[in-house]
Write a protein that holds these residues in place. Structure first.
Motif, PDB file in Angstrom:
ATOM      1  N   ARG A 164       0.820  -1.208   0.000  1.00  0.00           N
ATOM      2  CA  ARG A 164       0.000   0.000   0.000  1.00  0.00           C
ATOM      3  C   ARG A 164       0.856   1.262   0.000  1.00  0.00           C
ATOM      4  N   PHE A 165       1.934   1.252   0.762  1.00  0.00           N
ATOM      5  CA  PHE A 165       2.729   2.456   0.903  1.00  0.00           C
ATOM      6  C   PHE A 165       3.950   2.470  -0.009  1.00  0.00           C
ATOM      7  N   ARG A 166       4.315   1.324  -0.564  1.00  0.00           N
ATOM      8  CA  ARG A 166       5.386   1.257  -1.551  1.00  0.00           C
ATOM      9  C   ARG A 166       4.889   0.382  -2.689  1.00  0.00           C
ATOM     10  N   SER A 167       4.116   0.985  -3.556  1.00  0.00           N
ATOM     11  CA  SER A 167       3.470   0.229  -4.629  1.00  0.00           C
ATOM     12  C   SER A 167       4.506  -0.412  -5.540  1.00  0.00           C
ATOM     13  N   PRO A 168       4.273  -1.671  -5.962  1.00  0.00           N
ATOM     14  CA  PRO A 168       5.181  -2.301  -6.919  1.00  0.00           C
ATOM     15  C   PRO A 168       5.151  -1.562  -8.249  1.00  0.00           C
ATOM     16  N   ALA A 169       6.221  -1.686  -9.007  1.00  0.00           N
ATOM     17  CA  ALA A 169       6.310  -0.978 -10.286  1.00  0.00           C
ATOM     18  C   ALA A 169       5.148  -1.344 -11.208  1.00  0.00           C
ATOM     19  N   VAL A 170       4.764  -2.630 -11.203  1.00  0.00           N
ATOM     20  CA  VAL A 170       3.643  -3.083 -12.031  1.00  0.00           C
ATOM     21  C   VAL A 170       2.758  -3.993 -11.191  1.00  0.00           C
ATOM     22  N   ALA A 171       1.452  -3.725 -11.189  1.00  0.00           N
ATOM     23  CA  ALA A 171       0.492  -4.566 -10.478  1.00  0.00           C
ATOM     24  C   ALA A 171      -0.651  -4.909 -11.434  1.00  0.00           C
ATOM     25  N   THR A 172      -1.177  -6.126 -11.335  1.00  0.00           N
ATOM     26  CA  THR A 172      -2.253  -6.554 -12.225  1.00  0.00           C
ATOM     27  C   THR A 172      -3.491  -6.920 -11.408  1.00  0.00           C
ATOM     28  N   PHE A 173      -4.662  -6.570 -11.959  1.00  0.00           N
ATOM     29  CA  PHE A 173      -5.934  -6.779 -11.272  1.00  0.00           C
ATOM     30  C   PHE A 173      -6.941  -7.376 -12.255  1.00  0.00           C
ATOM     31  N   PRO A 174      -7.146  -8.699 -12.232  1.00  0.00           N
ATOM     32  CA  PRO A 174      -8.148  -9.304 -13.113  1.00  0.00           C
ATOM     33  C   PRO A 174      -9.552  -8.849 -12.728  1.00  0.00           C
ATOM     34  N   GLN A 175     -10.430  -8.824 -13.707  1.00  0.00           N
ATOM     35  CA  GLN A 175     -11.830  -8.503 -13.448  1.00  0.00           C
ATOM     36  C   GLN A 175     -12.389  -9.515 -12.442  1.00  0.00           C
ATOM     37  N   PRO A 176     -13.041  -9.058 -11.357  1.00  0.00           N
ATOM     38  CA  PRO A 176     -13.484  -9.984 -10.311  1.00  0.00           C
ATOM     39  C   PRO A 176     -14.689 -10.839 -10.670  1.00  0.00           C
ATOM     40  N   SER A 177     -15.327 -10.586 -11.799  1.00  0.00           N
ATOM     41  CA  SER A 177     -16.444 -11.427 -12.223  1.00  0.00           C
ATOM     42  C   SER A 177     -16.395 -11.564 -13.730  1.00  0.00           C
ATOM     43  N   GLY A 178     -17.214 -12.465 -14.269  1.00  0.00           N
ATOM     44  CA  GLY A 178     -17.201 -12.684 -15.701  1.00  0.00           C
ATOM     45  C   GLY A 178     -16.690 -14.069 -16.047  1.00  0.00           C
ATOM     46  N   GLY A 179     -16.388 -14.282 -17.319  1.00  0.00           N
ATOM     47  CA  GLY A 179     -15.956 -15.601 -17.786  1.00  0.00           C
ATOM     48  C   GLY A 179     -14.512 -15.885 -17.450  1.00  0.00           C
ATOM     49  N   ARG A 180     -14.005 -16.994 -17.992  1.00  0.00           N
ATOM     50  CA  ARG A 180     -12.625 -17.379 -17.700  1.00  0.00           C
ATOM     51  C   ARG A 180     -11.626 -16.394 -18.285  1.00  0.00           C
ATOM     52  N   ALA A 181     -11.911 -15.887 -19.478  1.00  0.00           N
ATOM     53  CA  ALA A 181     -10.989 -14.971 -20.146  1.00  0.00           C
ATOM     54  C   ALA A 181     -11.222 -13.550 -19.651  1.00  0.00           C
ATOM     55  N   LYS A 182     -10.962 -13.332 -18.374  1.00  0.00           N
ATOM     56  CA  LYS A 182     -11.263 -12.032 -17.761  1.00  0.00           C
ATOM     57  C   LYS A 182     -10.279 -10.962 -18.230  1.00  0.00           C
ATOM     58  N   PRO A 183     -10.777  -9.764 -18.507  1.00  0.00           N
ATOM     59  CA  PRO A 183      -9.867  -8.645 -18.764  1.00  0.00           C
ATOM     60  C   PRO A 183      -9.035  -8.341 -17.511  1.00  0.00           C
ATOM     61  N   VAL A 184      -7.880  -7.758 -17.726  1.00  0.00           N
ATOM     62  CA  VAL A 184      -6.954  -7.456 -16.636  1.00  0.00           C
ATOM     63  C   VAL A 184      -6.587  -5.977 -16.684  1.00  0.00           C
ATOM     64  N   LEU A 185      -6.703  -5.325 -15.538  1.00  0.00           N
ATOM     65  CA  LEU A 185      -6.270  -3.931 -15.422  1.00  0.00           C
ATOM     66  C   LEU A 185      -4.828  -3.931 -14.929  1.00  0.00           C
ATOM     67  N   VAL A 186      -3.943  -3.353 -15.708  1.00  0.00           N
ATOM     68  CA  VAL A 186      -2.523  -3.284 -15.358  1.00  0.00           C
ATOM     69  C   VAL A 186      -2.227  -1.868 -14.873  1.00  0.00           C
ATOM     70  N   ARG A 187      -1.652  -1.786 -13.687  1.00  0.00           N
ATOM     71  CA  ARG A 187      -1.360  -0.498 -13.069  1.00  0.00           C
ATOM     72  C   ARG A 187       0.153  -0.329 -12.939  1.00  0.00           C
ATOM     73  N   THR A 188       0.675   0.717 -13.533  1.00  0.00           N
ATOM     74  CA  THR A 188       2.115   0.978 -13.515  1.00  0.00           C
ATOM     75  C   THR A 188       2.391   2.188 -12.634  1.00  0.00           C
ATOM     76  N   ALA A 189       3.212   1.994 -11.613  1.00  0.00           N
ATOM     77  CA  ALA A 189       3.492   3.076 -10.660  1.00  0.00           C
ATOM     78  C   ALA A 189       4.373   4.139 -11.298  1.00  0.00           C
ATOM     79  N   ARG A 190       4.040   5.396 -11.027  1.00  0.00           N
ATOM     80  CA  ARG A 190       4.889   6.503 -11.421  1.00  0.00           C
ATOM     81  C   ARG A 190       5.844   6.833 -10.271  1.00  0.00           C
ATOM     82  N   THR A 191       6.752   7.765 -10.525  1.00  0.00           N
ATOM     83  CA  THR A 191       7.622   8.237  -9.456  1.00  0.00           C
ATOM     84  C   THR A 191       6.757   8.777  -8.329  1.00  0.00           C
ATOM     85  N   HIS A 192       7.005   8.321  -7.104  1.00  0.00           N
ATOM     86  CA  HIS A 192       6.108   8.661  -5.996  1.00  0.00           C
ATOM     87  C   HIS A 192       6.208  10.131  -5.622  1.00  0.00           C
ATOM     88  N   ARG A 193       5.032  10.756  -5.471  1.00  0.00           N
ATOM     89  CA  ARG A 193       4.950  12.122  -4.973  1.00  0.00           C
ATOM     90  C   ARG A 193       3.795  12.180  -3.982  1.00  0.00           C
TER      91      ARG A 193
END
Length: 264
Positions: A164-193
């Protein structure tokens, strides 16, 4: 002077159709809004309501919403209208959103530490010290145990706090519902400010790792995430766009676009 561009950040309850939105309308004016998206026969309610207006700064990365959405921990800095300077007084508070009035108040005085995180099993970690005259409610509040010593936490929970306080450079979050081929939200950390409403870049990919067509605009979002029903929420400026994402299909137009200004 050019007016500040509005920015927004969303805190989602993990177990209830509730969200809190920090809508930073200008440099030192932020509104706290409540989103009730309870599911109905014809879709979700998606009702916005206005709470507190705050003059100062709210720090989204040090704030958190309880799993049921009934409590919020936040870190804040007071603003002061004197010669364009800010009063550096800071604090952590526990409140009932969207109202920021403190049930529990933890003075800080700097931008070191501060804020908190809700854990499982009705436990809350607070990264500030209670006031000297603190009563028993600072140990247990509304059945939430308040923790300040994180060294005794299991390794898995310590890892959650560090993420939470030191986010990884890249984090992935699959859609929590839906079919097997769930879309994935990819979050890329910027320089922390500290206090930034633009902490991450977002990309929407399919289950095979390819960019989903039509999702280019979410790259410019202040915040993006899945609600508990698997809808994609994208906050950008004064709007919260809600998408019904279907596996294997391009991103459609928003199913709804909520104007945050409309409730002020």
């Amino acid at each position: 002077m050019t007016p500040a561009t509005p920015k927004s950040h969303v805190l989602l309850a993990r177990q209830a159709p509730v969200a809190v939105i920090f809508y930073r309308k200008s440099r030192l004016t932020t509104y706290c809004l409540h989103l009730d998206y309870e599911r109905r026969k014809n879709g979700c309610r998606d009702r916005l309501s206005k709470g507190s207006r705050f003059y100062g700064r709210l720090f989204p990365e040090r704030s958190d919403l309880s799993p049921d959405g009934s409590l919020m921990i936040y870190f804040a800095m007071r603003g002061k209208r004197t010669a364009g300077k800010s009063d550096p007084s800071t604090w952590t508070a526990l409140c009932s959103p969207p109202w920021l009035k403190a049930h529990l108040f933890f003075p800080n005085g700097s931008t070191w530490g501060g804020g908190g995180v809700f854990l499982r099993d009705r436990r809350l970690v607070v990264f500030d010290t209670p006031p000297k005259d603190a009563g028993p409610e600072y140990d247990v509040f509304r059945h939430y145990e308040i923790l300040r010593d994180i060294k005794s936490l299991p390794a898995g929970e310590r890892a959650i706090l560090e993420a939470r306080f030191r986010s990884p450079a890249v984090a992935t979050f699959p859609q929590p519902s839906g079919g097997r081929a769930k879309p994935v939200l990819v979050r890329t950390a910027r320089t922390h400010r500290l206090g930034s409403y633009e902490q991450f870049d977002y990309v929407l990919k399919d289950a095979a790792g390819y960019d989903i067509d039509g999702a280019e605009e979410i790259v410019l979002a202040n915040w993006a995430g899945w609600d508990i029903f698997g809808r994609l929420l994208v906050a950008a400026g004064r709007h919260l766009n809600i998408y019904e994402v279907k596996p294997g299909r391009p991103l459609p137009e928003p199913a709804k676009s909520l104007d945050l200004e409309a409730v002020l």
